[in-house]
Design a protein around this motif. Structure first.
Motif, short mmCIF file in Angstrom:
data_model
loop_
_atom_site.label_atom_id
_atom_site.label_comp_id
_atom_site.label_asym_id
_atom_site.label_seq_id
_atom_site.Cartn_x
_atom_site.Cartn_y
_atom_site.Cartn_z
N ARG A 13 -45.07 -124.61 34.90
CA ARG A 13 -44.08 -124.37 33.84
C ARG A 13 -44.20 -125.40 32.73
NH1 ARG A 13 -40.38 -122.80 37.80
NH2 ARG A 13 -41.37 -124.36 39.11
N TYR A 14 -45.23 -126.24 32.76
CA TYR A 14 -45.39 -127.26 31.72
C TYR A 14 -45.71 -126.63 30.37
CZ TYR A 14 -47.24 -130.99 28.83
OH TYR A 14 -47.44 -131.85 27.78
N VAL A 15 -45.05 -127.13 29.32
CA VAL A 15 -45.35 -126.75 27.94
C VAL A 15 -45.32 -128.02 27.11
CG1 VAL A 15 -44.58 -125.46 25.92
CG2 VAL A 15 -44.39 -124.43 28.19
N ASP A 16 -46.30 -128.20 26.27
CA ASP A 16 -46.33 -129.36 25.38
C ASP A 16 -45.09 -129.33 24.48
OD1 ASP A 16 -47.16 -130.82 22.74
OD2 ASP A 16 -48.62 -131.45 24.25
N PHE A 66 -40.82 -119.51 26.78
CA PHE A 66 -41.81 -120.09 27.69
C PHE A 66 -41.31 -120.21 29.13
CE2 PHE A 66 -43.73 -121.95 23.74
CZ PHE A 66 -45.02 -121.49 23.94
N ALA A 67 -40.02 -120.21 29.33
CA ALA A 67 -39.47 -120.45 30.67
C ALA A 67 -39.69 -119.24 31.59
CB ALA A 67 -37.98 -120.76 30.56
N TRP A 68 -39.95 -119.53 32.85
CA TRP A 68 -40.02 -118.48 33.86
C TRP A 68 -39.61 -119.05 35.21
CZ3 TRP A 68 -43.86 -119.40 37.61
CH2 TRP A 68 -44.91 -120.26 37.23
N PHE A 101 -47.83 -136.67 37.82
CA PHE A 101 -48.34 -136.37 39.15
C PHE A 101 -47.28 -135.70 40.03
CE2 PHE A 101 -48.76 -137.58 43.65
CZ PHE A 101 -49.98 -137.00 43.93
N LYS A 102 -46.06 -136.22 40.02
CA LYS A 102 -45.04 -135.68 40.93
C LYS A 102 -44.70 -134.23 40.58
CE LYS A 102 -41.14 -137.79 38.43
NZ LYS A 102 -40.01 -138.75 38.59
N PHE A 103 -44.75 -133.86 39.29
CA PHE A 103 -44.52 -132.48 38.91
C PHE A 103 -45.62 -131.57 39.45
CE2 PHE A 103 -41.94 -134.68 35.80
CZ PHE A 103 -40.90 -133.82 35.52
N HIS A 104 -46.87 -132.00 39.30
CA HIS A 104 -47.98 -131.17 39.76
C HIS A 104 -48.00 -131.07 41.29
CE1 HIS A 104 -49.47 -130.70 35.76
NE2 HIS A 104 -49.64 -132.00 35.59
N ASP A 105 -47.62 -132.14 41.97
CA ASP A 105 -47.52 -132.13 43.43
C ASP A 105 -46.50 -131.09 43.87
OD1 ASP A 105 -47.86 -133.03 46.12
OD2 ASP A 105 -46.18 -134.43 45.89
N TYR A 106 -45.33 -131.13 43.25
CA TYR A 106 -44.26 -130.18 43.60
C TYR A 106 -44.68 -128.75 43.27
CZ TYR A 106 -40.04 -127.44 42.96
OH TYR A 106 -39.11 -126.43 43.01
N GLU A 107 -45.24 -128.52 42.08
CA GLU A 107 -45.60 -127.16 41.70
C GLU A 107 -46.75 -126.63 42.55
OE1 GLU A 107 -44.27 -125.95 37.35
OE2 GLU A 107 -46.00 -127.28 37.31
N ALA A 108 -47.60 -127.50 43.07
CA ALA A 108 -48.68 -127.04 43.95
C ALA A 108 -48.11 -126.42 45.22
CB ALA A 108 -49.62 -128.20 44.29
N ALA A 109 -46.88 -126.78 45.57
CA ALA A 109 -46.22 -126.18 46.73
C ALA A 109 -45.43 -124.93 46.36
CB ALA A 109 -45.27 -127.20 47.39
N PRO A 152 -34.99 -119.40 35.27
CA PRO A 152 -36.21 -119.66 34.49
C PRO A 152 -36.18 -121.08 33.93
CG PRO A 152 -35.29 -117.52 33.93
CD PRO A 152 -34.27 -118.20 34.79
N ALA A 153 -37.32 -121.76 33.99
CA ALA A 153 -37.37 -123.16 33.59
C ALA A 153 -38.68 -123.48 32.91
CB ALA A 153 -37.19 -124.07 34.82
N VAL A 154 -38.64 -124.55 32.14
CA VAL A 154 -39.82 -125.10 31.50
C VAL A 154 -39.69 -126.62 31.55
CG1 VAL A 154 -38.76 -124.94 29.19
CG2 VAL A 154 -41.25 -125.09 29.42
N TRP A 155 -40.80 -127.32 31.79
CA TRP A 155 -40.74 -128.78 31.76
C TRP A 155 -41.76 -129.31 30.78
CZ3 TRP A 155 -44.77 -132.05 33.44
CH2 TRP A 155 -45.79 -131.47 34.21
N THR A 156 -41.49 -130.48 30.28
CA THR A 156 -42.36 -131.10 29.31
C THR A 156 -42.40 -132.60 29.54
OG1 THR A 156 -42.90 -131.16 26.94
CG2 THR A 156 -40.58 -131.47 27.53
N ALA A 157 -43.29 -133.30 28.85
CA ALA A 157 -43.44 -134.75 28.98
C ALA A 157 -43.16 -135.40 27.63
CB ALA A 157 -44.84 -135.10 29.46
N LEU A 158 -42.40 -136.47 27.66
CA LEU A 158 -42.04 -137.20 26.44
C LEU A 158 -42.38 -138.67 26.61
CD1 LEU A 158 -38.50 -135.65 25.76
CD2 LEU A 158 -40.66 -135.03 24.66
#
Length: 293
Positions: free
Chosen positions: A232-235, A248-250, A217-225, A202-208
């Protein structure tokens, strides 16, 4: 000089891989400006699939692998790409590229290719590194730009002993093993997320801040696949405690990860064809025969 020393070590390691004996040496490009486990995946993985990559700048490379590297290539590049992606959300037509695999459908659309496999080759790491039996609760995998972020540092220190702070500026295998030895992953590094997916963690990613080049963009590209229609993005403001991280992780769907992994592996055989044999002598007098490509 440091790059040449890394090259020599990697060729030496390739010489010890049974599948690399008699394998083609392919001029390849990956980011090699400084040690980083995600960028190091290309020279680490390819010998396991019978290909010995020799580092070359993009204009001389015939294969480009893991990473957001397409902006470094000329638009008339006619070599192959394997799991490669764009860094930024821009249209960049590459009519001559041999797209064995691309990181995700957003990259495929922006460079106007079809029929390529999807996925980042980092998904293959679990096939080559066993998951440790003893595990920590949470692996924090900050991008190098975020290691000194005050808010993240405070969160990680809030419960000493519960978090493993992973330094991404290392070679592939030890970093992968450290991430795999945890039950949950919090990351601002894309390959922290990818490694978690490889092991079903289970994972969660965020932006700092500072924001990464190309933003998310690269996160959304990867997750689209991998997790189409979901993220898994969380503010970061919503990650107030380590319990929030685990809440939040899954985990990505294991069958989808396996499907993408099979596609990435199946995409490589075009580079396993016959070529003229050459001999490479490694440090300590080790000599192996390879096929020149």
């Amino acid at each position: 000089m440091r790059r040449r020393m890394r090259q020599a070590r990697r060729l030496g390691a390739a010489a010890l891989q049974p599948r690399a004996w008699g394998a083609p040496v392919v001029p390849a490009y990956w980011w090699d400006g400084h040690p980083n486990f995600g960028d190091a995946l290309t020279p680490w993985l390819l010998p396991k699939y019978g290909i010995v990559p020799l580092y070359r700048e993009p204009r001389h490379a015939r294969l480009i692998g893991v990473g957001s590297l397409l902006e470094f290539c000329a638009e008339d590049y006619d070599g192959a790409i394997w799991g490669t992606g764009l860094m930024t959300d821009v249209e960049r037509r590459m009519p001559n590229v041999q797209a064995l695999a691309v990181r995700g459908p957003l990259t495929a659309e922006r460079i106007d290719v079809s029929g390529a496999a999807y996925g980042d080759p980092g998904l293959l790491v679990s096939r080559h590194v066993a998951r440790p039996a003893r595990r920590a609760a949470i692996a924090a995998v900050p991008h190098g730009h975020h290691r000194s972020h005050a808010g993240l540092t405070a969160l990680l220190k809030s419960e000493p002993g519960r978090v493993r702070d992973v330094n991404v500026h290392r070679e592939a295998a030890p970093t992968v093993r450290e991430i795999a030895g945890c039950e949950t992953v919090l990351t601002t590094s894309l390959h922290g997320l990818i490694t978690a997916d490889a092991y079903g963690i289970p994972a969660v990613w965020t932006a700092l801040e500072p924001a990464l080049t190309g933003g998310t963009f690269k996160f959304h590209d990867y997750e689209a696949a991998v997790t189409p229609g979901r993220t898994r993005y969380v503010d970061f403001d919503d990650l107030r405690t380590l319990d929030d991280v685990q809440r939040f992780a899954w985990a990505a769907d294991a069958s989808r990860v396996a499907e993408l992994s099979r596609g990435l592996e199946a995409a490589l055989p075009p580079f396993a064809g016959a070529a003229a044999p050459i001999t490479v002598t490694f440090p300590r007098g080790i000599t192996r025969a390879f096929r020149g490509e």
